[in-house]
Design a protein around this motif. Sequence first.
Motif, PDB file in Angstrom:
ATOM      1  N   SER A  49       0.491  -1.263   0.197  1.00 28.92           N
ATOM      2  CA  SER A  49       0.146  -0.405  -0.248  1.00 28.92           C
ATOM      3  C   SER A  49       0.936   1.182  -0.128  1.00 28.92           C
ATOM      4  O   SER A  49       1.895   1.451   0.701  1.00 28.92           O
ATOM      5  CB  SER A  49      -0.918  -0.125   1.296  1.00 28.92           C
ATOM      6  N   ARG A  50      -0.246   2.741  -1.056  1.00 35.22           N
ATOM      7  CA  ARG A  50       0.603   3.707  -0.923  1.00 35.22           C
ATOM      8  C   ARG A  50       1.165   4.043   0.782  1.00 35.22           C
ATOM      9  O   ARG A  50       2.339   4.526   1.168  1.00 35.22           O
ATOM     10  CB  ARG A  50       0.520   4.669  -1.242  1.00 35.22           C
ATOM     11  N   ASN A  51       0.425   4.153   1.515  1.00 33.98           N
ATOM     12  CA  ASN A  51       0.823   4.908   2.698  1.00 33.98           C
ATOM     13  C   ASN A  51      -0.040   4.154   3.847  1.00 33.98           C
ATOM     14  O   ASN A  51      -0.755   3.289   3.394  1.00 33.98           O
ATOM     15  CB  ASN A  51       0.489   6.497   2.557  1.00 33.98           C
ATOM     16  N   PHE A  52      -0.182   5.187   5.716  1.00 34.21           N
ATOM     17  CA  PHE A  52      -1.074   3.514   6.181  1.00 34.21           C
ATOM     18  C   PHE A  52      -2.339   3.627   6.230  1.00 34.21           C
ATOM     19  O   PHE A  52      -3.108   2.934   6.270  1.00 34.21           O
ATOM     20  CB  PHE A  52       0.310   4.724   7.642  1.00 34.21           C
ATOM     21  N   ASP A  53      -2.826   4.849   5.726  1.00 33.45           N
ATOM     22  CA  ASP A  53      -4.308   4.661   5.551  1.00 33.45           C
ATOM     23  C   ASP A  53      -4.650   3.911   4.491  1.00 33.45           C
ATOM     24  O   ASP A  53      -5.723   2.835   4.818  1.00 33.45           O
ATOM     25  CB  ASP A  53      -4.717   6.757   5.590  1.00 33.45           C
TER      26      ASP A  53
END
Length: 66
Positions: A49-53
């Motif tokens: 995934s690109r980021n935590f969210d």
Amino acid sequence: MKGNYQTFYKEAIKNKQGYVTKDGSWAAVPLMNSKQFAIIHNGEFVHTSRNFDCAKTYILRENRKK
């Protein structure tokens, strides 16, 4: 192990440094020198995934499918 894995990783989740489901079957692990997260399900890599969210959203969506 029975119990809530989120209590052990509470600080990491709060600081958006990683995520784990209550049963421990899903986790988001940060990749080195990156904002990306590797998604782990039952000990196997399944997604990046690109980021935590985005990682948390992916885990919650996949977890509902079961």
